[in-house]
Design a protein around this motif. Structure first.
Motif, mmCIF file in Angstrom:
data_model
loop_
_atom_site.group_PDB
_atom_site.id
_atom_site.type_symbol
_atom_site.label_atom_id
_atom_site.label_comp_id
_atom_site.label_asym_id
_atom_site.label_seq_id
_atom_site.Cartn_x
_atom_site.Cartn_y
_atom_site.Cartn_z
ATOM 1 N N MET A 171 38.871 70.569 -6.956
ATOM 2 C CA MET A 171 38.635 71.848 -7.651
ATOM 3 C C MET A 171 37.341 71.780 -8.457
ATOM 4 N N GLN A 172 37.142 70.635 -9.115
ATOM 5 C CA GLN A 172 35.945 70.490 -9.967
ATOM 6 C C GLN A 172 34.665 70.522 -9.123
ATOM 7 N N ARG A 173 34.727 69.889 -7.942
ATOM 8 C CA ARG A 173 33.535 69.902 -7.060
ATOM 9 C C ARG A 173 33.234 71.325 -6.592
ATOM 10 N N ARG A 174 34.307 72.086 -6.312
ATOM 11 C CA ARG A 174 34.078 73.478 -5.885
ATOM 12 C C ARG A 174 33.445 74.283 -7.024
ATOM 13 N N MET A 175 33.898 74.008 -8.255
ATOM 14 C CA MET A 175 33.350 74.753 -9.397
ATOM 15 C C MET A 175 31.866 74.448 -9.598
ATOM 16 N N ALA A 176 31.461 73.241 -9.184
ATOM 17 C CA ALA A 176 30.073 72.815 -9.420
ATOM 18 C C ALA A 176 29.194 72.984 -8.180
ATOM 19 N N ALA A 177 29.766 73.566 -7.115
ATOM 20 C CA ALA A 177 29.064 73.588 -5.822
ATOM 21 C C ALA A 177 27.716 74.314 -5.875
ATOM 22 N N GLU A 178 27.629 75.339 -6.730
ATOM 23 C CA GLU A 178 26.378 76.113 -6.786
ATOM 24 C C GLU A 178 25.395 75.555 -7.811
ATOM 25 N N GLY A 179 25.778 74.497 -8.535
ATOM 26 C CA GLY A 179 24.925 73.965 -9.601
ATOM 27 C C GLY A 179 25.077 74.785 -10.871
ATOM 28 N N GLY A 180 24.353 74.399 -11.931
ATOM 29 C CA GLY A 180 24.400 75.159 -13.174
ATOM 30 C C GLY A 180 25.674 74.940 -13.962
ATOM 31 N N VAL A 181 26.242 73.728 -13.834
ATOM 32 C CA VAL A 181 27.488 73.420 -14.537
ATOM 33 C C VAL A 181 27.296 72.199 -15.444
ATOM 34 N N VAL A 182 27.846 72.286 -16.651
ATOM 35 C CA VAL A 182 27.932 71.117 -17.519
ATOM 36 C C VAL A 182 29.406 70.735 -17.543
ATOM 37 N N MET A 183 29.724 69.551 -16.992
ATOM 38 C CA MET A 183 31.124 69.172 -16.839
ATOM 39 C C MET A 183 31.396 67.931 -17.682
ATOM 40 N N ASP A 184 32.442 67.994 -18.501
ATOM 41 C CA ASP A 184 32.757 66.789 -19.279
ATOM 42 C C ASP A 184 34.115 66.230 -18.878
ATOM 43 N N GLY A 185 34.246 64.893 -18.989
ATOM 44 C CA GLY A 185 35.492 64.243 -18.584
ATOM 45 C C GLY A 185 35.403 62.736 -18.699
ATOM 46 N N ARG A 186 36.017 62.052 -17.729
ATOM 47 C CA ARG A 186 36.026 60.583 -17.744
ATOM 48 C C ARG A 186 35.392 59.996 -16.489
ATOM 49 N N ASP A 187 35.416 60.781 -15.390
ATOM 50 C CA ASP A 187 34.986 60.256 -14.083
ATOM 51 C C ASP A 187 33.988 61.192 -13.414
ATOM 52 N N ILE A 188 33.322 62.018 -14.187
ATOM 53 C CA ILE A 188 32.443 63.027 -13.564
ATOM 54 C C ILE A 188 31.212 62.345 -12.936
ATOM 55 N N GLY A 189 30.552 61.489 -13.695
ATOM 56 C CA GLY A 189 29.350 60.822 -13.178
ATOM 57 C C GLY A 189 29.654 59.777 -12.116
ATOM 58 N N THR A 190 30.862 59.203 -12.141
ATOM 59 C CA THR A 190 31.202 58.141 -11.183
ATOM 60 C C THR A 190 31.832 58.689 -9.910
ATOM 61 N N THR A 191 32.677 59.719 -10.021
ATOM 62 C CA THR A 191 33.502 60.132 -8.880
ATOM 63 C C THR A 191 33.344 61.607 -8.493
ATOM 64 N N VAL A 192 33.385 62.483 -9.477
ATOM 65 C CA VAL A 192 33.411 63.916 -9.146
ATOM 66 C C VAL A 192 32.026 64.401 -8.699
ATOM 67 N N LEU A 193 31.011 64.089 -9.513
ATOM 68 C CA LEU A 193 29.642 64.535 -9.187
ATOM 69 C C LEU A 193 28.685 63.333 -9.232
ATOM 70 N N PRO A 194 28.855 62.373 -8.300
ATOM 71 C CA PRO A 194 28.021 61.166 -8.374
ATOM 72 C C PRO A 194 26.528 61.462 -8.186
ATOM 73 N N ASP A 195 26.189 62.646 -7.626
ATOM 74 C CA ASP A 195 24.773 62.979 -7.412
ATOM 75 C C ASP A 195 24.192 63.850 -8.525
ATOM 76 N N ALA A 196 24.950 64.082 -9.596
ATOM 77 C CA ALA A 196 24.421 64.924 -10.682
ATOM 78 C C ALA A 196 23.107 64.315 -11.194
#
Ligand code: C5P
Length: 222
Positions: free
Chosen positions: A114-139
């Motif tokens: 769900m989180q990847r779909r929310m960020a699919a178009e870019g322009g998202v600031v996402m906070d959590g525990r695994d965003i940089g490692t797993t959800v959006l590794p290419d951020a």
């Protein structure tokens, strides 16, 4: 500025949500609080009387859970199956069970999709525990925001003292340490700093200074 994604991870009480919200406002981006999504699944599970240790039932309930993050008058609102649970997901009961639910592999896969779909178009600031490692590794911008355990407990104390008047800073420090331990030691996408994330220790920094550092990173990296 062309839309890109920003990942902000770190332990409990480091100030991620305030910082992420303010960075999103400054850039005209959308803020996504992924912790609220794990809390929403936890609230739903407890509300339905499901034992957080029953992994299969928890995953089944999570699959039936329609979670919406919506802008509201007082910031982001969280809705589960048509009910506004913005307040409920911050309860002591949800807080003490959320890290157990967050160990559930299926729940993590579901929410990460769900989180990847929310960020699919870019322009998202996402906070959590695994965003940089797993959800959006290419951020293109990744931050690991931390602070000393005492500073984090003191900040949380100021946020919670009206809602939970009997709480002490010492109790909160223990509660936070236990949540961090569970989040860091879990098997599936544990809380760790991504190798390419910039570490910011906010123990002795003002909120504006932290925001300034992240906006500066955005200017240099993108
Ligand atoms: O950010 P917050 O403290 O509200 O997160 C609540 C809990 O949700 C965390 O302690 C963690 O167990 C879980 N979580 C997670 N992965 C994320 C965001 C939150 O495991 N990306």
């Amino acid at each position: 500025m062309k839309p890109f994604n920003i990942a902000i991870d770190g332990p409990a009480g480091a100030g991620k949500s305030t910082v992420a919200r303010r960075v999103a406002e400054a850039l005209g981006f959308v803020y996504v609080d992924t912790g609220a999504m794990y809390r929403a699944v936890t609230w739903n599970c407890l509300e339905r009387g499901c034992d957080p240790d029953e992994d299969e039932n928890v995953a089944k309930l999570a699959r039936q859970c329609d979670i919406r993050l919506r802008p509201g008058e007082n910031g982001q609102e969280v809705w589960v199956n048509g009910r506004n649970v913005t307040e409920e997901i911050r309860s002591a009961e949800v807080t003490s069970n959320v890290s157990r639910i967050a160990q559930n592999r299926e729940v993590r896969e579901l929410l990460a999709d769900m989180q990847r779909r929310m960020a699919a178009e870019g322009g998202v600031v996402m906070d959590g525990r695994d965003i940089g490692t797993t959800v959006l590794p290419d951020a293109p911008v990744k931050v690991f925001l931390t602070a000393s355990p005492r500073a984090r407990a003191e900040r949380r104390f100021l946020e919670l003292k009206d809602k939970r008047p009997s709480l002490t800073v010492e109790e909160l420090e223990k509660e936070i340490a236990e949540r961090d331990r569970m989040d860091s030691e879990r098997e599936v996408s544990p809380l760790v700093q991504a190798p390419d994330a910039v570490r910011i220790d906010s123990t002795n920094l003002k909120l504006e200074e932290v925001i300034g550092k992240i906006l500066e990173l955005c200017r240099t990296k993108v």
